[in-house]
Design an enzyme around this catalytic site. Sequence first.
Site, short mmCIF file in Angstrom:
data_model
loop_
_atom_site.label_atom_id
_atom_site.label_comp_id
_atom_site.label_asym_id
_atom_site.label_seq_id
_atom_site.Cartn_x
_atom_site.Cartn_y
_atom_site.Cartn_z
N SER A 134 5.57 4.25 0.11
CA SER A 134 5.84 3.85 -1.28
C SER A 134 5.85 5.02 -2.24
CB SER A 134 4.74 2.86 -1.72
OG SER A 134 4.76 2.69 -3.12
N GLU A 136 4.54 4.89 -4.94
CA GLU A 136 3.21 4.87 -5.54
C GLU A 136 2.36 6.03 -4.99
OE1 GLU A 136 2.28 2.83 -8.00
OE2 GLU A 136 0.10 3.18 -8.00
N TYR A 157 -4.34 1.21 -3.59
CA TYR A 157 -3.08 0.95 -2.89
C TYR A 157 -2.38 2.26 -2.54
CZ TYR A 157 1.83 -0.39 -2.24
OH TYR A 157 3.11 -0.52 -1.74
P1 NAP Z 1 5.46 -8.60 -0.44
O1 NAP Z 1 6.51 -9.51 -0.94
O2 NAP Z 1 4.11 -8.64 -1.03
O3 NAP Z 1 5.33 -8.85 1.15
C1 NAP Z 1 4.26 -8.34 1.90
C2 NAP Z 1 3.98 -9.29 3.06
O4 NAP Z 1 2.88 -8.77 3.82
C3 NAP Z 1 3.59 -10.69 2.61
O5 NAP Z 1 4.42 -11.59 3.26
C4 NAP Z 1 2.15 -10.82 3.09
O6 NAP Z 1 1.82 -12.09 3.53
C5 NAP Z 1 2.13 -9.88 4.27
N1 NAP Z 1 0.75 -9.52 4.61
C6 NAP Z 1 -0.23 -9.14 3.75
N2 NAP Z 1 -1.37 -8.93 4.43
C7 NAP Z 1 -1.12 -9.20 5.74
C8 NAP Z 1 -1.89 -9.17 6.91
N3 NAP Z 1 -3.18 -8.86 6.90
N4 NAP Z 1 -1.30 -9.48 8.09
C9 NAP Z 1 0.00 -9.84 8.13
N5 NAP Z 1 0.80 -9.90 7.03
C10 NAP Z 1 0.24 -9.57 5.85
O7 NAP Z 1 5.95 -7.08 -0.52
P2 NAP Z 1 7.43 -6.48 -0.50
O8 NAP Z 1 7.83 -6.21 -1.91
O9 NAP Z 1 8.30 -7.28 0.38
O10 NAP Z 1 7.15 -5.05 0.15
C11 NAP Z 1 7.25 -4.87 1.56
C12 NAP Z 1 6.51 -3.60 1.94
O11 NAP Z 1 7.07 -2.48 1.26
C13 NAP Z 1 5.03 -3.59 1.56
O12 NAP Z 1 4.35 -2.85 2.56
C14 NAP Z 1 4.98 -2.83 0.26
O13 NAP Z 1 3.71 -2.24 0.07
C15 NAP Z 1 6.07 -1.81 0.50
N6 NAP Z 1 6.75 -1.32 -0.70
C16 NAP Z 1 7.30 -2.20 -1.59
C17 NAP Z 1 7.99 -1.73 -2.69
C18 NAP Z 1 8.60 -2.67 -3.69
O14 NAP Z 1 8.93 -2.21 -4.80
N7 NAP Z 1 8.84 -3.92 -3.34
C19 NAP Z 1 8.13 -0.34 -2.87
C20 NAP Z 1 7.59 0.52 -1.95
C21 NAP Z 1 6.91 0.03 -0.83
P3 NAP Z 1 1.28 -13.23 2.55
O15 NAP Z 1 2.54 -13.78 1.94
O16 NAP Z 1 0.56 -14.12 3.47
O17 NAP Z 1 0.42 -12.57 1.51
O1 G4F Z 2 5.62 -4.45 -11.23
P1 G4F Z 2 4.40 -3.66 -10.99
O2 G4F Z 2 3.15 -4.40 -10.64
O3 G4F Z 2 4.79 -2.59 -9.87
P2 G4F Z 2 4.10 -1.21 -9.42
O4 G4F Z 2 2.69 -1.10 -9.83
O5 G4F Z 2 5.01 -0.11 -9.82
O6 G4F Z 2 4.11 -1.38 -7.82
C1 G4F Z 2 5.27 -1.82 -7.13
O7 G4F Z 2 6.07 -0.72 -6.81
C2 G4F Z 2 5.47 0.20 -5.85
C3 G4F Z 2 6.48 1.33 -5.63
O8 G4F Z 2 6.30 2.32 -6.60
C4 G4F Z 2 5.19 -0.56 -4.58
F1 G4F Z 2 4.69 0.29 -3.63
C5 G4F Z 2 4.21 -1.68 -4.86
O9 G4F Z 2 4.00 -2.42 -3.65
C6 G4F Z 2 4.82 -2.61 -5.91
O10 G4F Z 2 5.94 -3.24 -5.33
O11 G4F Z 2 4.06 -2.77 -12.26
C7 G4F Z 2 5.02 -1.90 -12.82
C8 G4F Z 2 4.47 -1.35 -14.13
C9 G4F Z 2 3.04 -0.80 -14.00
O12 G4F Z 2 2.96 0.41 -14.69
C10 G4F Z 2 2.18 -1.84 -14.69
O13 G4F Z 2 1.00 -1.32 -15.28
O14 G4F Z 2 4.39 -2.41 -15.08
C11 G4F Z 2 3.15 -2.34 -15.75
N1 G4F Z 2 2.81 -3.68 -16.27
C12 G4F Z 2 2.69 -3.99 -17.58
N2 G4F Z 2 2.34 -5.28 -17.71
C13 G4F Z 2 2.53 -4.77 -15.54
C14 G4F Z 2 2.23 -5.78 -16.46
N3 G4F Z 2 2.52 -4.97 -14.22
C15 G4F Z 2 2.20 -6.23 -13.78
N4 G4F Z 2 2.21 -6.47 -12.45
N5 G4F Z 2 1.89 -7.25 -14.64
C16 G4F Z 2 1.89 -7.07 -16.00
O15 G4F Z 2 1.60 -7.99 -16.75
#
Ligand code: NAP
Ligand code: G4F
Length: 348
Positions: A134, A136, A157
Amino acid sequence: MTKRALITGVVGQDGSYLAELLLSKGYVVRGITRRASYPHTQRIDHLFKQYDDRDAEARFRVTYADLTDSSSLQNVLHEFQPTEVYNLAAQSHVGISFETGESTLDINAIGPFRLLDAIRSSGAKDVRFYQASSSEMFGASPPPQNELTPFLPQSPYGVSKVAAFYLTRLHRIAYGMFASNGILFNHESPRRGLNFVTRKITYSIAQIIAGELDRIELGNLDAKRDWGFSGDYVEGIWRILQHTEPDDFVLATGEMYTVRDFLGQTFGLLGLDWEDFVTITDRYRRPAEVPALLGDASKARRVLGWEPKVHFGGLCEMMLAGDLAARGFTLEQARTKAATLTPKRGGA
Ligand code: NAP
Ligand code: G4F
């Protein structure tokens, strides 16, 4: 030979799009999900209908396993014999990781170790492994960020993902495994979880239009992110594992906007001023923040030929239209309704 993909996190946002993509390419796909007290397979229910999952050789099946349970991982690897493993499962919410640090580290850092170790111990030499790393991990490192940018994580995280990144590289270096990292910047979709900021905003706007909500509570509006579309990014994930050698790649759009910009764009689509509907609260502020993420994906473009198709404006419209449609509104109908709204004052 038919390719066999194991996807952890298949019921999540990316898992659902990746399963669709791999099935469309002729793969046999096995997803794993952990036990939940209430079914939450909404994102893949259409795949169950499309690909009969009842017999053992079905194209698409989902079985129970958990990243915190080594034997469940060993069992599914032994039984399914995948050629590719996509580790997408994680506790993926950055803010919540401050409250659940220990389990976040267990799932996100030890989890990938358990999986890598199980693949290595199985003796299967040709399995290709993808780790969902990520942006992050870059944390406080100033933008733009690429594969050479130092990691300075700002959350449990972020720390967990740095550990998993290096464990993946270590298995590549030490044991010659085909183990690659995709360092993905934020990517969203109409299937995004409801408590990430983009989906929280579009979902709340739809509720406001439907008369179910008056105001949205948000935290830091100054955070800058590089937001892309999950459907584009799973294509990049697949390309990372099809490359001739294991490597690490950034996937990003190369465009950066603030949360405030996202509000302006989405409310603006309906002719509304976001300031009439948003309350700022400390409740959603984090103990440490990642100020600015802007990805340089030139390596993925050059080596993998990957480019995102959806950009900021299109993403905002796609997500808002999805949430409005779920409440029975087209964008046009929502605009008409929006013109009749009287914002309730107060807040920010
Ligand atoms: P997501 O919608 O939260 O999906 C993550 C999945 O992991 C959920 O289905 C969750 O299951 C499952 N999980 C959590 N704990 C588990 C466990 N102990 N054993 C088996 N499964 C488990 O996240 P996403 O946005 O699709 O992201 C996919 C991956 O990319 C994650 O690793 C995330 O950290 C990474 N990532 C995401 C972003 C982004 O912007 N979306 C960016 C960079 C990296 P439940 O539904 O049961 O909770
Ligand atoms: O949407 P966010 O929660 O995403 P964040 O923290 O960037 O993380 C996501 O992207 C990562 C990749 O860079 C992934 F690895 C991670 O799994 C996830 O998918 O927050 C985005 C920004 C943050 O700065 C947060 O402080 O939005 C700001 N924010 C402001 N108000 C909020 C809120 N975030 C959330 N979730 N909820 C709020 O009410």
